[in-house]
Every structure is written in C-alpha cells, then in structure tokens.
Design a protein around this motif. Sequence first.
Motif, PDB file in Angstrom:
ATOM      1  N   UNK A 150      33.021   1.926  38.925  1.00  0.00           N
ATOM      2  CA  UNK A 150      32.614   2.307  40.029  1.00  0.00           C
ATOM      3  C   UNK A 150      33.999   2.389  40.947  1.00  0.00           C
ATOM      4  N   UNK A 151      34.845   1.332  40.829  1.00  0.00           N
ATOM      5  CA  UNK A 151      36.261   1.085  41.414  1.00  0.00           C
ATOM      6  C   UNK A 151      37.203   2.074  41.223  1.00  0.00           C
ATOM      7  N   UNK A 152      37.234   2.391  39.577  1.00  0.00           N
ATOM      8  CA  UNK A 152      38.241   3.278  39.240  1.00  0.00           C
ATOM      9  C   UNK A 152      38.029   4.854  39.769  1.00  0.00           C
ATOM     10  N   UNK A 153      36.624   4.968  39.659  1.00  0.00           N
ATOM     11  CA  UNK A 153      36.351   6.497  40.081  1.00  0.00           C
ATOM     12  C   UNK A 153      36.172   6.678  41.544  1.00  0.00           C
ATOM     13  N   UNK A 154      36.241   5.487  42.255  1.00  0.00           N
ATOM     14  CA  UNK A 154      36.292   5.706  43.728  1.00  0.00           C
ATOM     15  C   UNK A 154      34.599   6.054  44.066  1.00  0.00           C
ATOM     16  N   UNK A 155      33.677   5.470  43.454  1.00  0.00           N
ATOM     17  CA  UNK A 155      32.175   5.914  43.831  1.00  0.00           C
ATOM     18  C   UNK A 155      31.759   5.235  44.973  1.00  0.00           C
ATOM     19  N   UNK A 156      32.231   4.620  45.651  1.00  0.00           N
ATOM     20  CA  UNK A 156      31.626   3.824  46.585  1.00  0.00           C
ATOM     21  C   UNK A 156      30.328   3.389  46.601  1.00  0.00           C
TER      22      UNK A 156
END
Length: 291
Positions: free
Chosen positions: A83-89
Amino acid sequence: MSVDGEVRRLSEEADEPGWEVDPDDEWGVAVITTVGRQLRLRRERVGMRAAEFATAVGYGEDLVYKVEGGKRIPRQEYLDKADEVLGAGGLVAAAWEDVKKVRYPKKVRELGKLEGKAVEIALYECHIVPGLLQTPEHARSVIGAAQPPYSPDDVERMVAARLARQSVFERSPAPALSFVLEEGVLRRPIGGKMVWRRQLERLLEAGRLHNVVLQVMPMDCDTHSGLDGRIELLKFPDGTAVGRSDGAFSGRPTSELKHLRVLELRYGTIRAQALSPRESLAFIEQLLGET
C-alpha cells in the motif's frame, strides 16, 4: 533492526507454511485471486517491474508472482508495505480484513461465525481440551499427532484457525461460556511437560474469567451421562439455538426444538455430575503442582 535484517525477517515469514490457498475453498480462491490481480494492476500502473516491487516491499520476487497469481495468501505486513509503495492510500491495506479469513479452513470459518454471534456457548469434550481453550503449542501437538499425518502447511493452517476462534474471549459484551472436561484428558501430557504445564495454566486463567464456568468430570464418578461423546450448544440473541452431539441425530448440527431439549438435558446432567467450578479449579491447580 537493520534494513537487511528486516528484509530477512520478512522473507523468512513469507516462507512459513500455512499461507497457501486451499483450492477447494471457492470463496477463498476468489478473494486471493482478486487481491492478487489488483496488486499486479497497481504495480504495472506505476511502472514497477516485479523485481523492483519485491525489493521495495522486502520480499522475494517469486513470492510477488505467487501473490499476484492468487497462489499465496499475503501477510498483513506485505499488504501494508505494498500500500505504501504503490501509494494506494489505504485501499490495499484494507484488503487484509477479507484476506486474513482465507487462511482458515472453510468449515472452521463457518463455526467461528456461529461462535462469534452466540451469547451462550456450552461444550462438553470427552477426548481433548476444547479448541477454544487450547494454547498454540498444545493445538500444534494435538493436530500434529493425527494419523494419517497432516502436511506441515495443513497443521499450521489448522492451528491458526483454531486460535482465531478464541477471539470469542475478546468480545464485548462477553458471551457466557461453559466447559466440561474429562479428568483423563487433563492428566495426559500432550506435547510434553512444559507444553502441558502451560495448557493447565491456560485452563486456570480461563476458568477464573467472570463469564466462564469450567468444570471437570472426575474419573471416579460412577454415573456418567456423557459417554455418547461430545456435546455443543450455541444460543443466539434472537432466541434461536443450534446444537450437536456425537451420540445423537447422526452427529449433525440441529436447531429443532425437540432435539435441543435432549441436548440441553444431557448437558445439564453432565454438569450436575461433574465437580463444581470451585472444585474443578482446585483440581487443576493440584495437577499443575504435580507436574
């Protein structure tokens, strides 16, 4: 912990058994396949190759392919880092609420749902310590002793499922829990002395909870109404109930009133024949002192 140490820790956790998807669990396969597909699409959308993504989240490239292909259940840490790496919010991390349920066998999930709704749980066990009261080590010893033996992956999956059901103790308001255990079961040192000592300590801890009544059926009891086997009764907020007994109604769950009355009669009689809750805790304390 150093970055390299953290990566090694996560990689080792990823290789733990019990995180494979059960192919016979249609709902579980659908959940993990959907989560894996979303992870792959998000990764490709930000232009990351699998190897780059694996390095960023601290897991092996092979595991990334397995998760994205719906072959491996991702751990919560994996989803949080993804989630953090992909910026999934938070959208990827939120998938854990469904993903965590997939690790547990289908029939155990169904039992857990019923126990999670029940306001009263009554259980007589004649051969083992009830799963709701087992320590992780004891559960592993019991499940691992089965013949033919389960695979290491299946053992870990079943242990995790059994422990997950124990969340019933954390519910608020707390359900009323009643257990009757056989003395012979309490004297059998499954898993060895230290594992058994911890199991006895766990029984004492549970038996002292305000919403738990724990009783022991002594071996010198000359009348025993539980010889037909295990009995379980679950009662729900709306007044309905479900019960099961090894020695009645072909061992199948039943919600018929006349059947429930039979099970309640048998369970009530067993409780009357067992040691009182106070005597039972004193007996377990005595056993603990003898080990």
